[in-house]
Design a protein around this motif. Sequence first.
Motif, PDB file in Angstrom:
ATOM      1  N   MET A 183       0.860  -1.183   0.000  1.00 13.58           N
ATOM      2  CA  MET A 183       0.000   0.000   0.000  1.00 13.58           C
ATOM      3  C   MET A 183       0.897   1.234   0.000  1.00 13.58           C
ATOM      4  SD  MET A 183      -2.836  -1.415   2.735  1.00 13.58           S
ATOM      5  CE  MET A 183      -4.018  -0.072   2.494  1.00 13.58           C
ATOM      6  N   LEU A 184       1.030   1.840  -1.168  1.00 13.14           N
ATOM      7  CA  LEU A 184       1.966   2.940  -1.372  1.00 13.14           C
ATOM      8  C   LEU A 184       1.247   4.273  -1.298  1.00 13.14           C
ATOM      9  CD1 LEU A 184       4.920   3.810  -2.275  1.00 13.14           C
ATOM     10  CD2 LEU A 184       3.958   3.889  -4.589  1.00 13.14           C
ATOM     11  N   SER A 185       1.595   5.076  -0.299  1.00 15.35           N
ATOM     12  CA  SER A 185       1.110   6.452  -0.232  1.00 15.35           C
ATOM     13  C   SER A 185       2.153   7.344  -0.899  1.00 15.35           C
ATOM     14  CB  SER A 185       0.899   6.856   1.226  1.00 15.35           C
ATOM     15  OG  SER A 185       2.158   6.987   1.885  1.00 15.35           O
ATOM     16  N   GLY A 186       2.028   8.629  -0.715  1.00 13.09           N
ATOM     17  CA  GLY A 186       3.052   9.521  -1.238  1.00 13.09           C
ATOM     18  C   GLY A 186       4.034   9.961  -0.169  1.00 13.09           C
ATOM     19  N   GLY A 187       3.998   9.295   0.999  1.00 10.80           N
ATOM     20  CA  GLY A 187       4.819   9.731   2.114  1.00 10.80           C
ATOM     21  C   GLY A 187       6.185   9.079   2.178  1.00 10.80           C
ATOM     22  N   ILE A 188       6.828   9.227   3.317  1.00 16.41           N
ATOM     23  CA  ILE A 188       8.199   8.755   3.510  1.00 16.41           C
ATOM     24  C   ILE A 188       8.243   7.264   3.822  1.00 16.41           C
ATOM     25  CG2 ILE A 188      10.262   8.993   4.956  1.00 16.41           C
ATOM     26  CD1 ILE A 188       9.386  11.918   5.455  1.00 16.41           C
ATOM     27  N   ASP A 189       7.249   6.779   4.569  1.00 12.88           N
ATOM     28  CA  ASP A 189       7.356   5.458   5.181  1.00 12.88           C
ATOM     29  C   ASP A 189       7.133   4.295   4.217  1.00 12.88           C
ATOM     30  OD1 ASP A 189       7.678   6.965   7.465  1.00 12.88           O
ATOM     31  OD2 ASP A 189       5.596   6.745   8.112  1.00 12.88           O
ATOM     32  N   SER A 190       6.104   4.373   3.371  1.00 12.11           N
ATOM     33  CA  SER A 190       5.759   3.200   2.555  1.00 12.11           C
ATOM     34  C   SER A 190       6.829   2.833   1.529  1.00 12.11           C
ATOM     35  CB  SER A 190       4.388   3.387   1.898  1.00 12.11           C
ATOM     36  OG  SER A 190       4.325   4.571   1.145  1.00 12.11           O
ATOM     37  N   PRO A 191       7.533   3.790   0.883  1.00 13.46           N
ATOM     38  CA  PRO A 191       8.631   3.356   0.009  1.00 13.46           C
ATOM     39  C   PRO A 191       9.739   2.621   0.767  1.00 13.46           C
ATOM     40  CG  PRO A 191       7.998   5.614  -0.499  1.00 13.46           C
ATOM     41  CD  PRO A 191       7.293   5.244   0.764  1.00 13.46           C
ATOM     42  N   VAL A 192      10.012   3.058   1.988  1.00 10.33           N
ATOM     43  CA  VAL A 192      11.009   2.372   2.809  1.00 10.33           C
ATOM     44  C   VAL A 192      10.533   0.950   3.124  1.00 10.33           C
ATOM     45  CG1 VAL A 192      12.186   2.355   5.047  1.00 10.33           C
ATOM     46  CG2 VAL A 192      11.943   4.498   3.776  1.00 10.33           C
ATOM     47  N   ALA A 193       9.234   0.810   3.438  1.00 11.93           N
ATOM     48  CA  ALA A 193       8.676  -0.521   3.693  1.00 11.93           C
ATOM     49  C   ALA A 193       8.825  -1.406   2.460  1.00 11.93           C
ATOM     50  CB  ALA A 193       7.200  -0.400   4.090  1.00 11.93           C
ATOM     51  N   GLY A 194       8.608  -0.831   1.277  1.00 16.39           N
ATOM     52  CA  GLY A 194       8.762  -1.589   0.046  1.00 16.39           C
ATOM     53  C   GLY A 194      10.194  -2.042  -0.174  1.00 16.39           C
ATOM     54  N   LYS A 321      10.956   7.848  13.478  1.00 14.67           N
ATOM     55  CA  LYS A 321      10.953   8.574  12.206  1.00 14.67           C
ATOM     56  C   LYS A 321      12.373   8.835  11.691  1.00 14.67           C
ATOM     57  CE  LYS A 321       8.174  10.295   9.117  1.00 14.67           C
ATOM     58  NZ  LYS A 321       7.086   9.493   8.519  1.00 14.67           N
ATOM     59  N   THR A 322      13.297   9.112  12.582  1.00  8.76           N
ATOM     60  CA  THR A 322      14.664   9.397  12.126  1.00  8.76           C
ATOM     61  C   THR A 322      15.300   8.179  11.471  1.00  8.76           C
ATOM     62  OG1 THR A 322      15.543   8.883  14.341  1.00  8.76           O
ATOM     63  CG2 THR A 322      15.026  11.192  13.863  1.00  8.76           C
ATOM     64  N   GLU A 323      14.984   6.986  11.987  1.00 13.23           N
ATOM     65  CA  GLU A 323      15.505   5.760  11.368  1.00 13.23           C
ATOM     66  C   GLU A 323      14.925   5.562   9.972  1.00 13.23           C
ATOM     67  OE1 GLU A 323      16.284   2.645  14.979  1.00 13.23           O
ATOM     68  OE2 GLU A 323      14.212   3.238  14.643  1.00 13.23           O
ATOM     69  N   ILE A 324      13.630   5.834   9.831  1.00 13.64           N
ATOM     70  CA  ILE A 324      12.971   5.678   8.532  1.00 13.64           C
ATOM     71  C   ILE A 324      13.518   6.694   7.537  1.00 13.64           C
ATOM     72  CG2 ILE A 324      10.759   5.761   7.328  1.00 13.64           C
ATOM     73  CD1 ILE A 324       9.449   4.918  10.008  1.00 13.64           C
ATOM     74  N   ILE A 325      13.690   7.923   7.987  1.00 13.30           N
ATOM     75  CA  ILE A 325      14.211   8.973   7.101  1.00 13.30           C
ATOM     76  C   ILE A 325      15.623   8.629   6.625  1.00 13.30           C
ATOM     77  CG2 ILE A 325      15.047  11.370   7.092  1.00 13.30           C
ATOM     78  CD1 ILE A 325      12.608  12.086   8.797  1.00 13.30           C
ATOM     79  N   LYS A 326      16.431   8.063   7.504  1.00 10.79           N
ATOM     80  CA  LYS A 326      17.793   7.704   7.121  1.00 10.79           C
ATOM     81  C   LYS A 326      17.795   6.712   5.961  1.00 10.79           C
ATOM     82  CE  LYS A 326      22.108   5.735   8.884  1.00 10.79           C
ATOM     83  NZ  LYS A 326      22.803   5.125  10.056  1.00 10.79           N
ATOM     84  N   ILE A 327      16.931   5.697   6.044  1.00  9.91           N
ATOM     85  CA  ILE A 327      16.851   4.727   4.948  1.00  9.91           C
ATOM     86  C   ILE A 327      16.303   5.388   3.694  1.00  9.91           C
ATOM     87  CG2 ILE A 327      15.788   2.565   4.176  1.00  9.91           C
ATOM     88  CD1 ILE A 327      15.755   1.660   7.089  1.00  9.91           C
TER      89      ILE A 327
END
Length: 405
Positions: A183-194, A321-327
Amino acid sequence: MEYTEVMIRYGELSTKGKNRRSFIDRLHGNVEKVLQPYPQVRIHPKRDRMHINLHGADAQGVMERLCVVFGIQNYSPSVQIEKDLGQIKQLALQMVQEQYQVGKTFKIATKRADHDFEYDTNQINLAVGDYVSEHIPEIQAEMRHPDIKIQIEIRMDGAYLSSHTYKGAGGLPVGTAGKAELMLSGGIDSPVAGYLAMKRGVEIEMVHFYSPPYTSEHALQKAKDLTVKLAKYVGHIQFIQVPFTEIQETIKQKVPEGYLMTIQRRFMLRLTDLIRQKRQGLAIFNGESVGQVASQTLESMAAINDVTTTPIVRPVATMDKTEIIKIAEEIDTFNLSIQPFEDCCTIFAPPRPKTKPNLKKARQYESLLDIDGLIERSLAGIEVTNITPFDNFLDQEDEEITSLL
């Protein structure tokens, strides 16, 4: 140095048992996909290594493509010569000289697959090391942490020498863990999950909800460009765009404000699950991080998950959030993700959403809606685009839809 092959080492893949061959075969296929611009190369997958014979192809270009292929622990550009100790000494010296600066140390490390070769590994190491020291008297040998490491492999078809080893993407070959919908939104988290899903061998398809005219064409194009960033790890990804306007407008009209987000997410999950079934997926991935927003409390997740028994995998669930942003920065999706184009997760967002929605109330409010009709009409409007690493949707006014669901 003109290299003749690139040698790939498997890493975690090499720990597999009886199904190891299937992992290697999948990696072989994925490497073939990313090396399509180099038709002259020949790929030879072995049990412990994969050898890419370059046949004149640009080694640097080939390695730039290999660095994002999951399942590769590391790789080395190599030169093949005859199994002649004199030639081995000369090439090893040349490789050391290309990197040598005053104060640098070196090491010779040999592996011998051809046990009929007249010298064993220790004899080769000593002979080649002595030869290098004779020609560069000031250089020092260092066994643990050398600045320059020359690797020699004596194989049945020749001797292979390399002087550089580059880190690969690690993980498992994409496709070895099955297929799932993200489930891809336009945010930061879902591309990292992918990205994290693919690293564990999952073939992902993107499911993106859009609500024109409330969400702009730029928001849709942004989601596709995020997919482009991830497609480089696998060659191509199917992007499934799902119309969501009617559902959101209906929920806005008939559901109390505090439950708007909960009911919307329940519909999104239903639709994603139906798409998964039609496309033979095994699970659903998303970018939810526990407690990050109102819809990502454990109570909200429980109320939303109520609509399916399909496994919901959340790779970034326990990251801050900082860990997710780093990736996101490492995989080059962050700057795209923060572009200010609203997606359907943010429009109609209530000022005070329920952080602990009551499941019975969510079901009650949802029963007021024509669930089957809304879902049927949304599914009828789905479009599927095959996205490659070379697409660029934010710079296009039109794109060709390659297939319909």
